[in-house]
Design a protein around this motif. Structure first.
Motif, PDB file in Angstrom:
ATOM      1  N   ARG A 181       0.855  -1.187   0.000  1.00  9.99           N
ATOM      2  CA  ARG A 181       0.000   0.000   0.000  1.00  9.99           C
ATOM      3  C   ARG A 181       0.891   1.237   0.000  1.00  9.99           C
ATOM      4  O   ARG A 181       2.090   1.155   0.260  1.00  9.99           O
ATOM      5  N   GLU A 182       0.304   2.386  -0.272  1.00 12.41           N
ATOM      6  CA  GLU A 182       1.051   3.639  -0.260  1.00 12.41           C
ATOM      7  C   GLU A 182       1.371   4.044   1.182  1.00 12.41           C
ATOM      8  O   GLU A 182       0.679   3.656   2.126  1.00 12.41           O
ATOM      9  N   ASP A 183       2.416   4.857   1.347  1.00  7.96           N
ATOM     10  CA  ASP A 183       2.840   5.270   2.683  1.00  7.96           C
ATOM     11  C   ASP A 183       1.793   6.105   3.410  1.00  7.96           C
ATOM     12  O   ASP A 183       1.821   6.213   4.646  1.00  7.96           O
ATOM     13  N   ASP A 184       0.873   6.729   2.668  1.00  8.17           N
ATOM     14  CA  ASP A 184      -0.135   7.584   3.305  1.00  8.17           C
ATOM     15  C   ASP A 184      -1.426   6.823   3.610  1.00  8.17           C
ATOM     16  O   ASP A 184      -2.460   7.433   3.888  1.00  8.17           O
ATOM     17  N   ILE A 185      -1.356   5.498   3.574  1.00  8.13           N
ATOM     18  CA  ILE A 185      -2.505   4.654   3.909  1.00  8.13           C
ATOM     19  C   ILE A 185      -2.168   3.822   5.135  1.00  8.13           C
ATOM     20  O   ILE A 185      -1.164   3.103   5.154  1.00  8.13           O
ATOM     21  N   GLY A 186      -2.994   3.928   6.168  1.00  9.29           N
ATOM     22  CA  GLY A 186      -2.811   3.109   7.363  1.00  9.29           C
ATOM     23  C   GLY A 186      -3.707   1.880   7.307  1.00  9.29           C
ATOM     24  O   GLY A 186      -4.675   1.834   6.550  1.00  9.29           O
ATOM     25  N   VAL A 187      -3.382   0.870   8.114  1.00  7.25           N
ATOM     26  CA  VAL A 187      -4.196  -0.348   8.185  1.00  7.25           C
ATOM     27  C   VAL A 187      -4.511  -0.649   9.643  1.00  7.25           C
ATOM     28  O   VAL A 187      -3.614  -0.663  10.499  1.00  7.25           O
ATOM     29  N   LEU A 188      -5.781  -0.888   9.908  1.00  5.44           N
ATOM     30  CA  LEU A 188      -6.214  -1.320  11.231  1.00  5.44           C
ATOM     31  C   LEU A 188      -6.835  -2.704  11.103  1.00  5.44           C
ATOM     32  O   LEU A 188      -7.818  -2.880  10.393  1.00  5.44           O
ATOM     33  N   THR A 189      -6.232  -3.686  11.753  1.00  8.74           N
ATOM     34  CA  THR A 189      -6.827  -5.019  11.800  1.00  8.74           C
ATOM     35  C   THR A 189      -7.439  -5.220  13.193  1.00  8.74           C
ATOM     36  O   THR A 189      -6.877  -4.798  14.202  1.00  8.74           O
ATOM     37  N   ILE A 190      -8.599  -5.856  13.213  1.00 14.39           N
ATOM     38  CA  ILE A 190      -9.251  -6.183  14.478  1.00 14.39           C
ATOM     39  C   ILE A 190      -9.485  -7.690  14.502  1.00 14.39           C
ATOM     40  O   ILE A 190      -9.707  -8.309  13.463  1.00 14.39           O
ATOM     41  N   CYS A 191      -9.416  -8.294  15.666  1.00 15.66           N
ATOM     42  CA  CYS A 191      -9.676  -9.727  15.740  1.00 15.66           C
ATOM     43  C   CYS A 191     -10.265 -10.103  17.090  1.00 15.66           C
ATOM     44  O   CYS A 191     -10.229  -9.315  18.048  1.00 15.66           O
ATOM     45  N   ASN A 192     -10.814 -11.311  17.149  1.00 18.10           N
ATOM     46  CA  ASN A 192     -11.292 -11.857  18.408  1.00 18.10           C
ATOM     47  C   ASN A 192     -10.099 -12.265  19.259  1.00 18.10           C
ATOM     48  O   ASN A 192      -8.967 -12.337  18.785  1.00 18.10           O
ATOM     49  N   HIS A 193     -10.358 -12.524  20.542  1.00 19.25           N
ATOM     50  CA  HIS A 193      -9.255 -12.739  21.489  1.00 19.25           C
ATOM     51  C   HIS A 193      -9.510 -14.009  22.299  1.00 19.25           C
ATOM     52  O   HIS A 193     -10.383 -14.032  23.168  1.00 19.25           O
ATOM     53  N   PRO A 227      -8.895   9.783   8.742  1.00 21.44           N
ATOM     54  CA  PRO A 227      -9.521  10.003   7.434  1.00 21.44           C
ATOM     55  C   PRO A 227      -9.936   8.662   6.821  1.00 21.44           C
ATOM     56  O   PRO A 227      -9.081   7.798   6.594  1.00 21.44           O
ATOM     57  N   PRO A 228     -11.216   8.456   6.556  1.00 25.05           N
ATOM     58  CA  PRO A 228     -11.690   7.134   6.128  1.00 25.05           C
ATOM     59  C   PRO A 228     -11.128   6.651   4.789  1.00 25.05           C
ATOM     60  O   PRO A 228     -11.034   5.441   4.561  1.00 25.05           O
ATOM     61  N   LYS A 229     -10.743   7.586   3.921  1.00 22.56           N
ATOM     62  CA  LYS A 229     -10.179   7.175   2.636  1.00 22.56           C
ATOM     63  C   LYS A 229      -8.690   6.854   2.741  1.00 22.56           C
ATOM     64  O   LYS A 229      -8.091   6.367   1.774  1.00 22.56           O
ATOM     65  N   LYS A 230      -8.111   7.118   3.901  1.00 24.17           N
ATOM     66  CA  LYS A 230      -6.693   6.841   4.126  1.00 24.17           C
ATOM     67  C   LYS A 230      -6.498   5.738   5.171  1.00 24.17           C
ATOM     68  O   LYS A 230      -5.418   5.615   5.749  1.00 24.17           O
ATOM     69  N   LEU A 231      -7.551   4.971   5.401  1.00 30.25           N
ATOM     70  CA  LEU A 231      -7.485   3.903   6.396  1.00 30.25           C
ATOM     71  C   LEU A 231      -8.175   2.654   5.868  1.00 30.25           C
ATOM     72  O   LEU A 231      -9.319   2.707   5.417  1.00 30.25           O
ATOM     73  N   ILE A 232      -7.476   1.538   5.915  1.00 31.20           N
ATOM     74  CA  ILE A 232      -8.046   0.241   5.551  1.00 31.20           C
ATOM     75  C   ILE A 232      -8.335  -0.517   6.839  1.00 31.20           C
ATOM     76  O   ILE A 232      -7.444  -0.695   7.665  1.00 31.20           O
ATOM     77  N   VAL A 233      -9.583  -0.916   7.018  1.00 29.28           N
ATOM     78  CA  VAL A 233      -9.986  -1.640   8.225  1.00 29.28           C
ATOM     79  C   VAL A 233     -10.309  -3.085   7.845  1.00 29.28           C
ATOM     80  O   VAL A 233     -11.237  -3.337   7.068  1.00 29.28           O
ATOM     81  N   LEU A 234      -9.524  -4.013   8.376  1.00 28.56           N
ATOM     82  CA  LEU A 234      -9.690  -5.427   8.031  1.00 28.56           C
ATOM     83  C   LEU A 234     -10.136  -6.233   9.249  1.00 28.56           C
ATOM     84  O   LEU A 234      -9.458  -6.222  10.283  1.00 28.56           O
ATOM     85  N   PRO A 235     -11.261  -6.949   9.152  1.00 35.24           N
ATOM     86  CA  PRO A 235     -11.643  -7.870  10.224  1.00 35.24           C
ATOM     87  C   PRO A 235     -10.891  -9.195  10.077  1.00 35.24           C
ATOM     88  O   PRO A 235     -10.712  -9.705   8.968  1.00 35.24           O
ATOM     89  N   VAL A 236     -10.421  -9.725  11.195  1.00 34.41           N
ATOM     90  CA  VAL A 236      -9.700 -11.002  11.219  1.00 34.41           C
ATOM     91  C   VAL A 236     -10.328 -11.881  12.300  1.00 34.41           C
ATOM     92  O   VAL A 236     -10.487 -11.451  13.443  1.00 34.41           O
ATOM     93  N   TYR A 237     -10.692 -13.087  11.925  1.00 35.97           N
ATOM     94  CA  TYR A 237     -11.309 -14.011  12.881  1.00 35.97           C
ATOM     95  C   TYR A 237     -10.493 -15.304  12.907  1.00 35.97           C
ATOM     96  O   TYR A 237     -10.088 -15.816  11.863  1.00 35.97           O
ATOM     97  N   HIS A 238     -10.249 -15.810  14.099  1.00 34.96           N
ATOM     98  CA  HIS A 238      -9.490 -17.060  14.192  1.00 34.96           C
ATOM     99  C   HIS A 238     -10.166 -18.013  15.166  1.00 34.96           C
ATOM    100  O   HIS A 238     -10.868 -17.601  16.096  1.00 34.96           O
ATOM    101  N   GLN A 239      -9.965 -19.290  14.928  1.00 41.06           N
ATOM    102  CA  GLN A 239     -10.442 -20.309  15.859  1.00 41.06           C
ATOM    103  C   GLN A 239      -9.391 -21.412  15.975  1.00 41.06           C
ATOM    104  O   GLN A 239      -8.692 -21.717  15.011  1.00 41.06           O
ATOM    105  N   GLY A 240      -9.289 -21.965  17.166  1.00 38.70           N
ATOM    106  CA  GLY A 240      -8.334 -23.041  17.401  1.00 38.70           C
ATOM    107  C   GLY A 240      -7.223 -22.685  18.362  1.00 38.70           C
ATOM    108  O   GLY A 240      -6.579 -23.573  18.927  1.00 38.70           O
TER     109      GLY A 240
END
Length: 260
Positions: free
Chosen positions: A19-31, A159-172
């Motif tokens: 991704r470009e340097d001016d784009i951030g990424v936020l991943t969220i996951c279960n715990h 800024p919503p156009k400069k942020l990628i929000v990815l959901p991550v789910y895991h089991q096991g």
């Protein structure tokens, strides 16, 4: 040993590094366990891609961060961990969340880090904020606890156009580090009584599945430049964002329960 299976049909993991340097990424996951991070990433991301400049930033409770005083603090700081105090009365204005926001938005390079100034980073949050192993939930029901508002605050103030929000789910992961159920546990009462990890030595021969969802769009609810992090954010907006995050995670939870 244990095996990890990645479910990412649309190759969304590419956003972590491509991704470009001016784009951030936020991943969220279960715990599920204290080893979710880095556990889920070790089996899904080639180690050669993880450098100090690309590695995620994550919050870690102070009791783990300072478990061996300055020695452990220096190690965890080098691994892009940010200490957070349980029960911090400053809530969404706590300095740990503020640092996550700064890194996510490239506001300033963090002290002691070999970072490129103004480059927006990858931040990761365990959105439930506490452990929720499978035994806490009724069979056939979603295995998700209540979401904390930290992720919603970060999203509202970016800024919503400069942020990628990815959901991550895991089991096991809870098969590798299982907890003991409290005596008299009844899932229908939704008790918050804590379980106790049986052993911090991982069990072998287990399977972990990691599901990567599509980016979640917030351009319709978050202002173009994001809100001021230093000011209180309207509860209704935080709730709207949190509900959308929950929907994204619920979809992955459904895939996991269906064996997709």
């Amino acid at each position: 040993m244990n095996k990890t299976y990645l479910h990412d049909d649309n190759n969304n993991l590419r956003y972590l590094f491509d991704r470009e340097d001016d784009i951030g990424v936020l991943t969220i996951c279960n715990h599920q366990t204290v080893a979710d991070d880095p556990g889920i990433w070790v089996g899904t991301i080639p180690l050669k891609k993880l450098t100090l400049d690309t590695m995620r930033t994550i919050m870690m409770t102070e009791e783990w961060y300072y478990c061996f005083g300055k020695f452990s603090a220096n190690i965890f700081r080098g691994l892009n961990c940010v200490p957070i105090r349980r029960g911090d009365l400053r809530g969404l204005q706590n300095p740990s969340l503020k640092e996550m926001h700064s890194r996510l938005n490239g506001i300033a390079a963090s002290k002691g880090q070999n970072k490129n100034n103004n480059k927006k980073e990858w931040a990761h949050l365990m959105i439930e904020g506490r452990l929720y192993q499978s035994w806490r939930f009724q069979k056939g029901k979603p295995k998700l606890g209540k979401f904390r508002l930290g992720a919603a605050k970060l999203i509202a103030c970016s800024p919503p156009k400069k942020l990628i929000v990815l959901p991550v789910y895991h089991q096991g992961m809870d098969d590798i580090f299982p907890e003991e159920k409290p005596e008299g546990w009844n899932p229908e009462k939704n008790s918050r009584i804590a379980g106790k990890t049986k052993s911090y030595f991982p069990k072998k021969g287990k399977r972990v599945d990691v599901y990567i969802g599509d980016p979640i769009d917030f351009t319709d609810v978050v202002p173009e430049n994001g809100l001021d992090f230093g000011k209180d954010t309207e509860a209704s907006l935080l709730e709207t964002i949190n509900n959308r995050l929950y929907e994204g995670m619920l979809k992955l939870d459904s895939f996991a329960r269906d064996g997709s």
